[in-house]
Scaffold this active site. Structure first.
Site, mmCIF file in Angstrom:
data_model
loop_
_atom_site.group_PDB
_atom_site.id
_atom_site.type_symbol
_atom_site.label_atom_id
_atom_site.label_comp_id
_atom_site.label_asym_id
_atom_site.label_seq_id
_atom_site.Cartn_x
_atom_site.Cartn_y
_atom_site.Cartn_z
ATOM 1 N N ASP A 201 0.826 -1.214 0.000
ATOM 2 C CA ASP A 201 0.000 0.000 0.000
ATOM 3 C C ASP A 201 0.857 1.259 0.000
ATOM 4 O O ASP A 201 2.080 1.183 0.087
ATOM 5 C CB ASP A 201 -0.940 -0.009 1.216
ATOM 6 C CG ASP A 201 -0.184 0.210 2.523
ATOM 7 O OD1 ASP A 201 0.949 -0.305 2.679
ATOM 8 O OD2 ASP A 201 -0.712 0.914 3.401
ATOM 9 N N GLU A 204 3.459 1.609 2.489
ATOM 10 C CA GLU A 204 4.586 0.687 2.339
ATOM 11 C C GLU A 204 4.594 -0.422 3.383
ATOM 12 O O GLU A 204 5.645 -0.926 3.767
ATOM 13 C CB GLU A 204 5.928 1.443 2.412
ATOM 14 C CG GLU A 204 5.895 2.759 1.671
ATOM 15 C CD GLU A 204 7.241 3.436 1.535
ATOM 16 O OE1 GLU A 204 7.754 3.436 0.413
ATOM 17 O OE2 GLU A 204 7.765 3.939 2.537
HETATM 18 C C1 NOJ Z 1 8.852 3.625 6.492
HETATM 19 C C2 NOJ Z 1 7.595 3.751 5.705
HETATM 20 O O1 NOJ Z 1 7.760 4.664 4.728
HETATM 21 C C3 NOJ Z 1 6.468 4.087 6.631
HETATM 22 O O2 NOJ Z 1 5.278 4.294 5.925
HETATM 23 C C4 NOJ Z 1 6.324 2.929 7.557
HETATM 24 O O3 NOJ Z 1 5.298 3.166 8.473
HETATM 25 C C5 NOJ Z 1 7.614 2.628 8.257
HETATM 26 N N1 NOJ Z 1 8.735 2.524 7.357
HETATM 27 C C6 NOJ Z 1 7.494 1.338 9.007
HETATM 28 O O4 NOJ Z 1 7.231 0.285 8.146
HETATM 29 C C1 NOJ Z 2 6.380 7.197 4.337
HETATM 30 C C2 NOJ Z 2 5.002 7.197 3.786
HETATM 31 O O1 NOJ Z 2 4.268 6.203 4.436
HETATM 32 C C3 NOJ Z 2 5.008 6.952 2.301
HETATM 33 O O2 NOJ Z 2 3.702 7.079 1.816
HETATM 34 C C4 NOJ Z 2 5.922 7.922 1.604
HETATM 35 O O3 NOJ Z 2 5.985 7.606 0.234
HETATM 36 C C5 NOJ Z 2 7.313 7.910 2.192
HETATM 37 N N1 NOJ Z 2 7.255 8.067 3.635
HETATM 38 C C6 NOJ Z 2 8.168 9.031 1.632
HETATM 39 O O4 NOJ Z 2 7.621 10.262 1.937
#
Ligand code: NOJ
Ligand code: NOJ
Length: 433
Positions: A201, A204
């Site tokens: 999703d 991520e």
């Molecule tokens: C980094 C991701 O971009 C973020 O969305 C996520 O919550 C954390 N890692 C933990 O998986």
């Molecule tokens: C974490 C977020 O969950 C994700 O949607 C985003 O793409 C990355 N950070 C980078 O901003």
């Protein structure tokens, strides 16, 4: 105390008084003044993260932060959303600097498509700023990326066609032949053949079928079908359209008629467990990024409005800052979130882009007073210099997580554009004698 020390103290005290002065001024500034000020700050913050000096032209860093957390990458999703703002700025002003930024983004994106990576396809979530593949472990593939990139560039291609630049469009953006040689056509081929596959999703974390991903895939394919027709690629147009319509069927299945919400994920097959509420601001983002003005799951659709209301009440009681004032509710990603901007062993917080999304959503749903409330919430927690991070601490309200998050700025700007549109409509509705 020596004279030197006294001078030092006087300087320090003056500095503190000046800082307090600046921040009270910012707090006291009227909402309208703040919006104008924040627009400048957001544009500056956004441009600053495009084509970084140590990267290739067209790369967009998610944030200048290189550690704790390291966001110094070109995320395909963030970059597409940010460049969509640039396309809108170009459309409104026809300024060359915007045009050049988009051209750079096109060539960087094409190089991403051609770079072998661990997703083995176009769903690779992020690249290094020099365009090389990121080879670490990550939640991959993320199949919203190619759809978002196509949406942004189709918008730009249509703008170029209206300027009579068809040859340019055919050379760099959309060619009729197969195998595809251009960025939009390559993305549309990928989306139309792979949308049924599970992917991670937009946060991520979760592997499965996602409302957000499918909403933007549908828009990419139907917008793409329109472009293909304009360029005489009728067979492809029929195929993209057919897949777009099949996506509509699949999107209806996200409606949970007992709970009266659009759920965020179906058929989870891996990744983070425990999102039991199935509530996620990703659904609202899916409507904002995926609605194409054709009546399908629009911001005024009852199912979408019901989801927004349930989502808001969940966050209202979850974060203590929401109890402290009558500002709009600070909104997070989803109630069970544990990511605090640095680690996941903590508690989640409200996000700038999620709160801005609710503002944009209510402007588009025709409820500008409610839209304003969410922007006033952001005004209250934004830094005095207008800078925005990823999150706002759930207890103190202070900005936290990746600083100068490019997507935070983009989300403020698109909310503001939506507000300006409703303001214009108000003017045209007022009878002019
Ligand atoms: C980094 C991701 O971009 C973020 O969305 C996520 O919550 C954390 N890692 C933990 O998986
Ligand atoms: C974490 C977020 O969950 C994700 O949607 C985003 O793409 C990355 N950070 C980078 O901003």
């Amino acid at each position: 105390m020596s004279q030197k020390q006294v001078k030092k103290w006087v300087l320090k005290i003056t500095l503190v008084i000046t800082l307090i002065g600046i921040s009270t001024l910012a707090q006291a500034a009227s909402f309208d003044q703040w919006l104008e000020f924040e627009q400048g700050a957001a544009m500056k913050g956004l441009f600053n993260n495009i084509s970084p000096k140590d990267g290739n032209p067209g790369a967009v860093v998610a944030s200048p932060s290189r550690n704790n957390p390291n966001y110094y990458f070109h995320w395909v999703r963030d970059a597409a959303l940010v460049t969509h703002v640039i396309v809108q700025l170009y459309q409104n002003t026809k300024e060359h600097s915007y045009y050049d930024m988009i051209l750079n983004y096109i060539s960087f994106s094409r190089s991403n498509q051609l770079t072998p990576n661990r997703s083995g396809g176009l769903g690779e979530p992020k690249f290094n700023v020099d365009g090389s593949a990121f080879n670490g472990d990550w939640g991959r593939p993320q199949n919203d990326g190619p759809a978002l990139r196509a949406i942004t560039l189709i918008h730009f291609a249509k703008e170029l066609l209206s300027e009579g630049k068809e040859e340019f469009v055919r050379a760099l953006l959309y060619d009729n032949g197969l195998p595809a040689q251009t960025v939009i056509k390559t993305d549309l081929e990928f989306v139309s053949h792979h949308w049924k596959e599970a992917s991670f999703d937009l946060w991520e974390e979760v592997l499965g079928d996602h409302f957000y991903t499918r909403m933007v895939q549908r828009r990419a394919l139907l917008d793409g079908a329109e472009l293909a027709r304009m360029l005489g690629d009728h067979g492809a147009a029929d195929w993209y359209e057919k897949q777009g319509l099949a996506l509509e069927e699949s999107l209806f299945s996200f409606w949970d008629k007992n709970r009266k919400i659009l759920v965020t994920t179906l058929n989870q097959s891996g990744g983070l467990q425990g999102k039991t509420s199935d509530l996620d601001v990703a659904v609202i983002l899916g409507v904002l990024h995926g609605y194409r003005g054709d009546g399908f799951l629009s911001p005024t659709d009852d199912r979408v409005l019901a989801t927004a209301a349930t989502l808001e009440s969940a966050f209202k009681t979850l974060y203590s800052i929401n109890g402290q004032s009558n500002l709009g509710t600070a909104i997070g990603r989803y109630p069970e979130d544990h990511y605090d901007g640095y680690t996941t062993s903590s508690q989640g917080n409200p996000w700038v882009l999620a709160t801005a999304a609710l503002a944009e959503f209510y402007y588009k749903a025709g409820d500008p007073k409610k839209g304003d409330a969410f922007l006033k919430r952001l005004q209250y927690h934004s830094n005095p210099d207008g800078s925005l991070s990823e999150q706002m601490n759930r207890d103190s309200g202070f900005m936290q997580g990746a600083g100068d998050l490019t997507w935070s700025y983009a989300s403020f700007l698109t909310a503001l554009f939506a507000k300006e549109k409703t303001d214009e409509m108000d003017h045209t509705r007022t009878p002019q004698n």
